[in-house]
Design a protein around this motif. Sequence first.
Motif, PDB file in Angstrom:
ATOM      1  N   GLY A 174       1.023  -1.306  -0.013  1.00 15.54           N
ATOM      2  CA  GLY A 174      -0.057   0.080   0.039  1.00 15.54           C
ATOM      3  C   GLY A 174       0.808   1.351   0.056  1.00 15.54           C
ATOM      4  N   LEU A 175       2.079   1.481   0.727  1.00 15.85           N
ATOM      5  CA  LEU A 175       2.914   2.505   0.719  1.00 15.85           C
ATOM      6  C   LEU A 175       3.596   2.573  -0.483  1.00 15.85           C
ATOM      7  CD1 LEU A 175       4.229   4.404   2.732  1.00 15.85           C
ATOM      8  CD2 LEU A 175       5.982   2.832   3.007  1.00 15.85           C
ATOM      9  N   ILE A 176       4.126   1.688  -1.042  1.00 12.59           N
ATOM     10  CA  ILE A 176       4.794   1.791  -2.621  1.00 12.59           C
ATOM     11  C   ILE A 176       3.925   2.223  -3.541  1.00 12.59           C
ATOM     12  CG2 ILE A 176       5.976   0.589  -4.275  1.00 12.59           C
ATOM     13  CD1 ILE A 176       7.625  -1.013  -2.026  1.00 12.59           C
ATOM     14  N   LYS A 185      10.294  -1.104 -13.330  1.00 14.36           N
ATOM     15  CA  LYS A 185      10.354  -2.330 -12.655  1.00 14.36           C
ATOM     16  C   LYS A 185      11.689  -2.518 -11.949  1.00 14.36           C
ATOM     17  CE  LYS A 185       6.494  -4.365 -14.054  1.00 14.36           C
ATOM     18  NZ  LYS A 185       5.203  -4.170 -13.088  1.00 14.36           N
ATOM     19  N   TRP A 186      12.800  -1.871 -12.609  1.00 14.29           N
ATOM     20  CA  TRP A 186      14.167  -2.052 -12.393  1.00 14.29           C
ATOM     21  C   TRP A 186      14.247  -1.241 -10.844  1.00 14.29           C
ATOM     22  CZ3 TRP A 186      16.716  -5.907 -14.280  1.00 14.29           C
ATOM     23  CH2 TRP A 186      16.360  -6.161 -15.511  1.00 14.29           C
ATOM     24  N   LEU A 187      13.407  -0.483 -10.559  1.00 14.83           N
ATOM     25  CA  LEU A 187      13.524   0.234  -9.338  1.00 14.83           C
ATOM     26  C   LEU A 187      12.818  -0.351  -8.076  1.00 14.83           C
ATOM     27  CD1 LEU A 187      14.616   2.722  -7.599  1.00 14.83           C
ATOM     28  CD2 LEU A 187      12.690   4.066  -8.526  1.00 14.83           C
ATOM     29  N   TYR A 209      11.475  -3.729  -3.271  1.00 13.14           N
ATOM     30  CA  TYR A 209      10.810  -4.927  -2.675  1.00 13.14           C
ATOM     31  C   TYR A 209      11.828  -5.999  -2.123  1.00 13.14           C
ATOM     32  CZ  TYR A 209       5.986  -3.573  -4.125  1.00 13.14           C
ATOM     33  OH  TYR A 209       5.026  -2.964  -4.472  1.00 13.14           O
ATOM     34  N   VAL A 210      12.831  -6.101  -2.785  1.00 12.24           N
ATOM     35  CA  VAL A 210      13.756  -7.286  -2.291  1.00 12.24           C
ATOM     36  C   VAL A 210      14.164  -6.509  -0.734  1.00 12.24           C
ATOM     37  CG1 VAL A 210      15.880  -8.325  -2.435  1.00 12.24           C
ATOM     38  CG2 VAL A 210      14.290  -8.391  -4.279  1.00 12.24           C
ATOM     39  N   PHE A 211      14.554  -5.338  -0.702  1.00  9.19           N
ATOM     40  CA  PHE A 211      15.069  -4.900   0.670  1.00  9.19           C
ATOM     41  C   PHE A 211      14.063  -4.909   1.653  1.00  9.19           C
ATOM     42  CE2 PHE A 211      15.506  -1.130   3.008  1.00  9.19           C
ATOM     43  CZ  PHE A 211      16.716  -1.224   3.809  1.00  9.19           C
TER      44      PHE A 211
END
Length: 77
Positions: free
Chosen positions: A29-31, A39-41, A46-48
Amino acid sequence: MALSYKGRKRLSLFLLLVWLPAYIIFVVGLIGQFPPMSKWLQFPLYVFLGVAWAFPFKFAFMGVGKDDPDAEPNEDQ
């Protein structure tokens, strides 16, 4: 704060069944509130955030998959 084995086991179960889904919903929701990103950003973000949630709770998962160290030895073995 030292938790017993049973306390760590209960806390880890709570974290996996309640906290993690709530955290995922919050992060998505925040993102979603930010302007569209490539997608590259998004992927490294999301991984972090997918790994970062566990570091503050690392103590709760230590040794949970092993036998209870406080339990009395079983005489059947």
